[in-house]
Design a protein around this motif. Structure first.
Motif, PDB file in Angstrom:
ATOM      1  N   SER B 261       2.762   9.794  -3.585  1.00  0.00           N
ATOM      2  CA  SER B 261       1.455  10.519  -3.449  1.00  0.00           C
ATOM      3  C   SER B 261       0.361   9.176  -3.951  1.00  0.00           C
ATOM      4  N   PRO B 263      -2.636   7.081  -3.336  1.00  0.00           N
ATOM      5  CA  PRO B 263      -3.501   7.003  -2.017  1.00  0.00           C
ATOM      6  C   PRO B 263      -3.352   5.504  -1.505  1.00  0.00           C
ATOM      7  N   THR B 264      -3.003   4.679  -2.453  1.00  0.00           N
ATOM      8  CA  THR B 264      -3.026   2.864  -1.764  1.00  0.00           C
ATOM      9  C   THR B 264      -1.949   2.827  -0.974  1.00  0.00           C
ATOM     10  N   LEU B 266      -0.034   5.337   0.620  1.00  0.00           N
ATOM     11  CA  LEU B 266      -0.075   5.971   1.726  1.00  0.00           C
ATOM     12  C   LEU B 266      -1.315   5.375   3.011  1.00  0.00           C
ATOM     13  N   LYS B 267      -2.365   4.766   2.458  1.00  0.00           N
ATOM     14  CA  LYS B 267      -2.956   4.183   3.285  1.00  0.00           C
ATOM     15  C   LYS B 267      -2.336   3.057   3.992  1.00  0.00           C
ATOM     16  N   LYS B 270       0.103   4.419   6.561  1.00  0.00           N
ATOM     17  CA  LYS B 270      -0.717   4.922   7.593  1.00  0.00           C
ATOM     18  C   LYS B 270      -1.463   3.863   8.392  1.00  0.00           C
ATOM     19  N   GLU B 456      -3.374  -2.844   1.615  1.00  0.00           N
ATOM     20  CA  GLU B 456      -4.677  -1.787   1.620  1.00  0.00           C
ATOM     21  C   GLU B 456      -5.894  -2.482   1.854  1.00  0.00           C
ATOM     22  N   ARG B 457      -5.991  -3.569   1.590  1.00  0.00           N
ATOM     23  CA  ARG B 457      -7.264  -4.428   2.063  1.00  0.00           C
ATOM     24  C   ARG B 457      -7.517  -5.154   3.118  1.00  0.00           C
ATOM     25  N   LYS B 476      -9.852  -1.226  20.926  1.00  0.00           N
ATOM     26  CA  LYS B 476     -10.807  -1.175  20.177  1.00  0.00           C
ATOM     27  C   LYS B 476     -10.101  -1.106  18.863  1.00  0.00           C
ATOM     28  N   ARG B 479     -13.220   0.577  12.580  1.00  0.00           N
ATOM     29  CA  ARG B 479     -13.926  -0.262  11.667  1.00  0.00           C
ATOM     30  C   ARG B 479     -12.980  -0.463  10.436  1.00  0.00           C
ATOM     31  N   ARG B 482      -8.886  -3.257   8.865  1.00  0.00           N
ATOM     32  CA  ARG B 482      -9.582  -4.672   8.513  1.00  0.00           C
ATOM     33  C   ARG B 482      -8.578  -5.799   8.973  1.00  0.00           C
ATOM     34  N   ASP B 539       3.554  -3.005 -12.588  1.00  0.00           N
ATOM     35  CA  ASP B 539       3.560  -1.225 -12.591  1.00  0.00           C
ATOM     36  C   ASP B 539       4.949  -1.111 -11.832  1.00  0.00           C
TER      37      ASP B 539
END
Lengths: 316, 550
Positions: B261, B263-264, B266-267, B270, B456-457, B476, B479, B482, B539
């Motif tokens: 769960s 979010p990082t 999951l990103k 994805k 994530e970045r 394309k 945005r 990255r 962690d």
């Protein structure tokens, strides 16, 4: 046009959550000094947030805001003093009940901008109404400051203030939601909805977001990054809406070329509301970087899909 | 343990210094992912058997079975890790061996788990085990190896495919393979799908069964002859021992694996799916592998959604199989499923109930570069984790940044080399440790075989993959995806964390990292105690579950 589909709350006293806050695609992030922070941690959170504003790169295009404590508390003024800087894009003022609550913040911010040599007026304000009184004053509040770009509704506090019950249909705050939209539109600013608290329930979130979108809202606050995607999906124009908008714009353009005052799309007349709506849809699609097909592309697709039906393009 | 000053060193193809030989045995430095050919003409051969009038191979106790095969000092014993942290077999066998006073054994399991730590460490300390060949080490076993204080020889860390290669080449000569069998009959036909300790497949033992001089099957579920399916057949098994319990079913397979769960994470998952799609890899007829780690599960789930949306079907998928892959098989998004390990109950049931479309296969057929064909070479996409990635795209999956051996390498280097798109999904940093670094503490998988790093970045593409970079120029890129260079990612990671802390190395070699072709890609030295303990700063959530499962 500034998109504010999603506004992510980030607890101001949780160092781990602040640096990645900009990664999840939220249009706005709100570092929270108010409800997410207990009284004993208010000062810590303020220091953390003011430092984070200076050093954390939240990424391009994200509106970085802080939700301060109300000015009626001992923390509110200090919050403003410490957070105003060139990285701050906006301030969310909670528990606003009268225009004075906003004007006071406006004056404090202006004063600080002057003292710190910052451009005057760049920091936007957003007012949250979460009491019956605030809701009834929302129109006066919505037009009291040039800095004000949106008003929002605080669902939990308002429900409590009303003596109502929080339910999945949101009946307790339904009228209040409508009043906020009315006030925002009358003042020419944005209306942003409250949070959906059960961050695991994506279907509930979708339903509530669809409801407020239909009411006219521009966006919705969220308490968990995983809520952002659903909110964007709901607020983004659908591919069909975009195609229609392109067709409308094209029909207007063609009528103009012909010199005709009557604009028609297929068998339907394009009147002013339809034209305005199309314009809005395209602006939103553009801001959200959604694919916008050209009229030629649309015609080509419609020709291949409708060939043989005899219907022809032009009408949706 | 060997002191670094006693060895002669040579630089390998990725610039790492590796010893030329060890204990009189010649070592081959890594020369490139596909260059080193087998050094022997023929496979190692186990001894012949004799079964003229035998009708049962049941023996009444483990002790008797060990006596019958004649286990002696200095021999090599092996185990599979299909029971994961619910395994009872290795502990039971080692305890029996301890009682008999047999010493100096070489332990050659496919992997080890925390439930075996206490027994293994005790056996090392009392001289029952002299060295560990194999798989990987984590937890307390990793700490023990890294301390350099107990084992006589450096541990050899091998990938899943590399272990098969080593056994077939006779680099590991297994004297006795102990095979935990969820079901067995009296002549030793074994499988993993039936019985109270069902684990789906026992394919990690196929090579042990074939190349060990002696094979003892240990089961808690004796069935009527003949036992179907004959995953491991009677021709390979010497003795069968029936015990009360070979494992704890609750720890063998997860009831229900959940997607992260975070979010990082999951990103990251994805974005990995999105970049694979942008690069043109999500298409009809594709194949992929993704494991059971948090990010991998989410990757599989997002990929599933995208494939349904795009109406594309994968020819096949493989991996540590979970419900998420089984769901894709069931709704037709994937046509065939190959299982290396079954991680949850859904996977085990699917293997049992759908043997037409869901099979296991020998690990050699999965990943052995010195075999005659392996599935990893037919993979389009593989998604893998890492403890570090460096600016040459080299990947570390064996040690932490502190140098401590802590994570299993699994099939990482095998699949990276085989798949046409190898995606590494990692957070930019964990705790205060950067994950994207200038130089990996330890290299397991060479950068030449790694294509895309998703954090994530930002996302970095290996500049060696000009085709991918050209492809990206033509599409394309949204945005929020990255694309940057690996150097930019590393600088971002250093800016946030303050940079990499170098390990406090000692001067002993505690492990050799063997590449899948048998060459030496890196070495690990002992780690001296420091004023901090890195485990505290990392962690736990961030350590990929997948790599714990392998």
């Amino acid at each position: 046009m500034k998109l504010r589909r999603s506004r992510l709350y980030v607890p101001g006293n949780t160092p781990k959550m602040i640096p990645p806050a900009g990664l999840y695609g939220a249009d706005v992030i709100s570092l929270d000094l108010e409800d997410a922070v207990g009284p004993d941690f208010k000062v810590d959170a303020r220091m953390l947030v003011s430092e984070a504003l200076k050093i954390v790169d939240f990424g391009p295009g994200v509106e970085v805001t802080v939700r301060i404590n109300p000015l009626s508390t001992e923390w509110g003024r200090w919050d403003i003093r410490q957070i105003v800087c060139n990285k701050l894009d906006g301030i969310y003022i909670p528990k606003v009940e009268s225009p004075e609550d906003v004007i006071l913040v406006d004056e404090l911010v202006t004063d600080l901008e002057e003292k710190k040599g910052l451009p005057i007026g760049r920091i936007k304000l957003f007012a949250t109404m979460e009491t019956a009184k605030g809701i009834l004053n929302s129109y006066e509040i919505a037009r009291c400051s040039k800095r004000l770009e949106g008003i929002t509704i605080g669902g939990e506090d308002l429900t409590a203030d009303l003596g109502g019950e929080r339910s999945s249909d949101g009946i307790a705050i339904h009228t209040a939601r409508q009043l906020i939209v009315l006030a925002a539109r009358a003042a020419g600013i944005q209306a942003i909805d409250t949070v959906y608290a059960d961050f695991r329930d994506m279907e509930g979130l979708r339903k509530e977001t669809e409801l407020v979108r239909k009411m006219g809202y521009d966006g919705k606050a969220c308490i968990h990054p995983n809520q952002i995607e659903v909110i964007h999906e709901v607020f983004n124009p659908t591919p069909d809406e975009i195609v229609h908008a392109v067709k409308v714009t094209n029909a207007i353009e063609e009528a103009r070329k012909r010199g005709s005052g009557v604009i028609a799309l297929g068998k339907k007349m394009v009147d002013r509301p339809i034209a305005l709506r199309a314009e809005k849809v395209l602006a939103r699609a553009h801001a959200a970087e959604l694919p916008i097909p050209t009229i030629e592309e649309i015609k080509a697709i419609e020709e291949t899909t409708s060939s043989g039906t005899g219907k022809g393009g032009g009408d949706d | 343990m060997v002191n670094i000053d006693e060895l002669e060193w040579v630089e390998n193809a990725i610039g790492r210094k590796v010893p030329k030989s060890l204990h009189g045995q010649e070592l081959h430095p890594y020369i490139g992912p596909f260059k080193h050919r087998p050094t022997k003409d023929h496979k190692y051969g186990p001894k012949l058997g004799y079964v003229a009038d035998q009708t049962s191979e049941l023996v009444s106790s483990l002790s008797m079975a060990i006596d019958k095969v004649g286990l002696k000092d200095n021999m090599t014993i092996s185990f599979h890790h299909h029971f994961r942290n619910g395994d009872h077999v290795m502990n039971m066998v080692l305890e029996e061996i301890e009682k008999k006073g047999i010493k100096n054994l070489i332990l050659a399991p496919s992997s080890t788990f925390p439930c075996q730590e206490e027994t293994i460490i005790r056996c090392v300390k009392n001289g029952t085990i002299a060295s560990i060949e194999g798989g990987s080490a984590r937890g307390e076993i990793g700490r023990m190896v890294s301390s350099g204080n107990y084992l006589e020889h450096p541990m050899k860390i091998r990938s899943h495919g590399g272990r098969v290669r080593a056994i077939e080449a006779g680099d590991i000569k297994i004297d006795v393979a102990f095979i935990g069998a969820p079901s067995a009959d009296e002549l030793g036909n074994l499988n993993g799908v039936i019985g109270p300790s069902a684990c789906g497949t026992i394919n990690f033992s196929f090579v042990d069964a074939r190349f060990a001089d002696n094979v003892i099957a240990i089961t808690d579920h004796l069935v009527e002859y003949p036992n179907f399916p004959m995953s491991i057949s009677q021709e390979l098994v010497d003795y069968i021992v029936v015990v009360d319990k070979i494992g704890d079913p609750n720890r063998i397979a997860s009831g229900e694996l959940k997607i992260t769960s975070s979010p990082t994470r999951l990103k990251i998952a994805k974005d990995a799916v999105r970049i694979a799609d942008l690069l043109g890899y999500v298409k009809d007829g594709m194949s992929f592998q993704a494991g059971a780690g948090g990010i991998s599960l989410a990757f599989t789930d997002f990929l599933h959604d995208l494939m349904k949306e795009k109406k594309v079907v994968a020819k096949w998928a493989q991996g540590g199989t979970t419900k998420f892959l089984v769901d894709m098989l069931k709704d037709g998004t994937v046509r065939k499923l190959i299982t290396g390990q079954a991680f949850d109950i859904a996977a085990i049931e699917s293997m049992r109930d759908d043997p037409k479309d869901h099979v296991d296969l020998p690990i050699g057929a999965y990943a052995n570069i010195h075999g005659k064909g392996c599935t990893v070479n037919k993979l389009d996409i593989v998604v893998l984790g890492a403890s570090e990635v460096d600016t040459s795209f080299n990947v570390n999956t064996a040690t932490l940044s502190s140098g401590l051996i802590a994570e299993p390498v699994g099939g990482h280097s095998d699949t990276a080399a085989g798949a046409s798109l190898c995606i590494i999904t990692v957070p930019l940093f964990r705790g205060r440790y950067p994950v994207i670094v200038e130089d990996c503490t330890t290299v397991v998988t060479p950068g030449e075989t790694v294509d895309v790093i998703v954090t994530e970045r930002g996302i970095a593409i290996n500049p060696m993959r000009k085709d991918l970079l050209e492809k990206l120029e033509k599409v394309k890129v949204p945005r929020d995806l990255r694309i940057c260079t690996i150097k930019e990612l590393q600088e971002m990671a250093y800016n946030i964390t303050g940079g990499k802390v170098e390990p406090n190395w000692g001067d002993k070699i505690v492990a050799l990292i063997e590449y899948r072709d048998g060459t030496i890609i890196d070495t690990v030295r002992n780690v001296l105690p420091k004023y901090y303990d890195d485990a505290i700063f990392v962690d736990k959530e961030d350590l990929d579950v997948e790599r714990r499962e392998n």
